[in-house]
Design a protein around this motif. Structure first.
Motif, mmCIF file in Angstrom:
data_model
loop_
_atom_site.group_PDB
_atom_site.id
_atom_site.type_symbol
_atom_site.label_atom_id
_atom_site.label_comp_id
_atom_site.label_asym_id
_atom_site.label_seq_id
_atom_site.Cartn_x
_atom_site.Cartn_y
_atom_site.Cartn_z
ATOM 1 N N UNK A 151 0.831 -1.189 0.000
ATOM 2 C CA UNK A 151 0.000 0.000 0.000
ATOM 3 C C UNK A 151 0.870 1.245 0.000
ATOM 4 N N UNK A 152 0.205 2.378 0.012
ATOM 5 C CA UNK A 152 0.901 3.645 0.189
ATOM 6 C C UNK A 152 -0.040 4.630 0.858
ATOM 7 N N UNK A 153 0.498 5.740 1.265
ATOM 8 C CA UNK A 153 -0.276 6.748 1.979
ATOM 9 C C UNK A 153 -1.196 7.491 0.991
ATOM 10 N N UNK A 154 -2.331 7.956 1.502
ATOM 11 C CA UNK A 154 -3.291 8.667 0.657
ATOM 12 C C UNK A 154 -3.908 9.841 1.407
ATOM 13 N N UNK A 155 -4.466 10.743 0.632
ATOM 14 C CA UNK A 155 -5.336 11.787 1.161
ATOM 15 C C UNK A 155 -6.725 11.493 0.630
ATOM 16 N N UNK A 156 -7.699 11.337 1.521
ATOM 17 C CA UNK A 156 -9.071 10.995 1.155
ATOM 18 C C UNK A 156 -9.983 12.193 1.424
ATOM 19 N N UNK A 157 -10.826 12.518 0.450
ATOM 20 C CA UNK A 157 -11.713 13.672 0.641
ATOM 21 C C UNK A 157 -13.089 13.431 0.034
ATOM 22 N N UNK A 158 -14.052 14.199 0.532
ATOM 23 C CA UNK A 158 -15.439 14.128 0.080
ATOM 24 C C UNK A 158 -15.622 15.136 -1.054
ATOM 25 N N UNK A 159 -15.679 14.674 -2.302
ATOM 26 C CA UNK A 159 -15.749 15.613 -3.429
ATOM 27 C C UNK A 159 -17.015 16.467 -3.430
ATOM 28 N N UNK A 160 -18.121 15.910 -2.963
ATOM 29 C CA UNK A 160 -19.369 16.674 -2.933
ATOM 30 C C UNK A 160 -19.282 17.826 -1.941
ATOM 31 N N UNK A 161 -18.709 17.548 -0.759
ATOM 32 C CA UNK A 161 -18.574 18.592 0.259
ATOM 33 C C UNK A 161 -17.614 19.681 -0.208
ATOM 34 N N UNK A 162 -16.541 19.277 -0.861
ATOM 35 C CA UNK A 162 -15.567 20.260 -1.335
ATOM 36 C C UNK A 162 -16.151 21.114 -2.459
ATOM 37 N N UNK A 163 -16.907 20.493 -3.331
ATOM 38 C CA UNK A 163 -17.516 21.254 -4.422
ATOM 39 C C UNK A 163 -18.549 22.239 -3.882
ATOM 40 N N UNK A 164 -19.353 21.789 -2.921
ATOM 41 C CA UNK A 164 -20.369 22.667 -2.328
ATOM 42 C C UNK A 164 -19.741 23.869 -1.633
#
Length: 431
Positions: A151-164
């Motif tokens: 595996x490797x490290x990631x940044x996970x985000x909520x695209x709907x919340x960011x777009x809003x």
């Protein structure tokens, strides 16, 4: 279901318990097998219920193949797992097969808790594994743990919340300032009900990536600390700034982090993004989180991404196991059997067997497909994993989180906290 109930407490005493274990455990002198007679193996790992379900299915296949072997299993979340493991080992009740973390391999190997692969019939075919991954389980030139996934490290985000919120999504070359700007917009748009990002200050794993972006490392090749108190202070100042501005989660929310997906602020919907590992994306991840997420590389203020390809987790045989041959058969089956690989998928990261990885990757859907495609895309930018951390690194990792909590709750100024941590880290490595 064969698994035990989850353990809820943290494992602040794990190192002390492991020290006791070192006097209670020694390499066994067993005969290497049971000559075909009935055998019961105990196998324990960490993970969520999703991973457990898939693991149980794979074990059902194993038991159908090896009718003389029965496997008793248990699992818990990461923090509780090592607390219970240390307790079991100290009491002389180590499981035959145990999931092992990259940061604890040297700790347990040096204390004679783990059996060297290749001894007493404990043989696993690793011809299809990347040599760089095998290094993660090698101590003093001897293999004590084999990787279960990459595996490797990631940044996970909520695209709907960011777009809003009108927040700019991550893109190639994005910076820590970009993260701050986007996280701030999410927090402001929701009146701070949903913070833009989980406070990354207490997690040593993310500190390591940040260090590597600057050409430094957690540990030198000879097992010494590879950073200064000033580096710790600078990193904590970055995290502290985001928390105080409201861009990152507040102290009482962050302090509940225990390594479980269920208690993560992103899952709890009190944060719209956070840092993690792509192996955490299992088939039910979107269902658990309650919405579909996207992942990206870490932000960086340099051309160095700082991430590396690492064993997502490893698997070992206890030195005291009376059935090393059968334990190795179980491990070999889980890692090299095509049917087992199909069942397990990417529940522990990308399969380490290159043939199974190619086969599994072509049929993925949902979150595992997202993880597989992400790692395939970012692989050219990833560096090899460093050697296993030195003995005492587990205590350092815990001290990092514990001392930062003093910063979060404003019980200590950052310079003093950084100095305190460094002193504790040096003592842990010297012990």
């Amino acid at each position: 279901m064969r698994h035990a109930a989850r353990w809820a407490s943290r494992f602040a005493a794990v190192i002390a318990l492991t020290l006791v274990a070192s006097t209670a455990v020694a390499c066994g002198d067993d005969d290497g097998g049971s000559d075909g007679g009935p055998v019961t193996l105990r196998f324990t790992w960490w993970g969520n219920a999703d991973r457990a379900e898939l693991t149980e299915k794979a074990i059902d296949l194993f038991e159908a193949r090896y009718t003389n072997i029965k496997v008793e299993t248990s699992f818990s979340e990461f923090n509780a797992y090592f607390q219970k493991l240390a307790t079991d080992i100290a009491g002389g009740g180590a499981p035959d097969v145990l999931q092992m973390d990259y940061r604890y391999v040297r700790e347990y190997a040096d204390r004679n808790v783990l059996r060297e692969f290749g001894t007493a019939g404990a043989k696993v075919d690793n011809s299809k594994f990347a040599p760089s991954l095998l290094k993660g389980g090698t101590v003093g030139g001897k293999l004590y743990s084999v990787p279960m996934g990459q595996n490797t490290q990631t940044f996970t985000y909520d695209p709907a919340a960011w777009q809003a919120a009108g927040a700019a999504p991550p893109k190639d070359g994005w910076t820590w300032a970009d993260l701050e700007a986007s996280a701030t917009k999410v927090s402001q748009t929701t009146a701070n009900k949903v913070r833009g990002v989980v406070d990354f200050g207490p997690i040593e794993d993310w500190f390591e990536v940040w260090l590597r972006q600057q050409g430094k490392s957690l540990y030198t090749d000879d097992g010494k600390i590879g950073y200064t108190s000033g580096d710790v202070q600078k990193y904590w100042e970055l995290a502290d700034k985001l928390r105080k501005s409201g861009a990152a989660t507040q102290a009482d929310v962050t302090s509940k982090l225990d390594g479980s997906q269920a208690n993560d602020p992103v899952t709890q919907k009190t944060a719209s993004s956070g840092f993690g590992y792509d192996s955490g994306l299992t088939p039910k991840t979107w269902e658990i989180m309650g919405r579909e997420m996207k992942i990206s590389p870490f932000p960086s203020d340099s051309s160095n991404l700082g991430q590396y390809a690492k064993p997502s987790m490893l698997i070992s045989i206890a030195a005291k196991s009376e059935h090393p041959k059968e334990a190795a058969q179980l491990i070999d089956f889980l890692l090299n059997d095509a049917e087992a690989g199909k069942v397990l998928g990417t529940s522990r990261g990308m399969p380490v067997n290159s043939d199974i990885r190619a086969s599994v990757g072509s049929g993925l859907t949902g979150p595992p497909k997202v993880a597989f495609e992400f790692e395939t895309a970012v692989l050219p930018k990833l560096k090899d994993a460093p050697p296993p951390p030195p003995k005492g690194a587990g205590a350092v990792k815990q001290a990092f989180q514990r001392v930062y909590e003093d910063v979060m709750f404003q019980r200590s100024a950052i310079p003093a906290a950084a100095d305190k941590f460094m002193n504790e880290a040096k003592q842990a490595l010297a012990g």
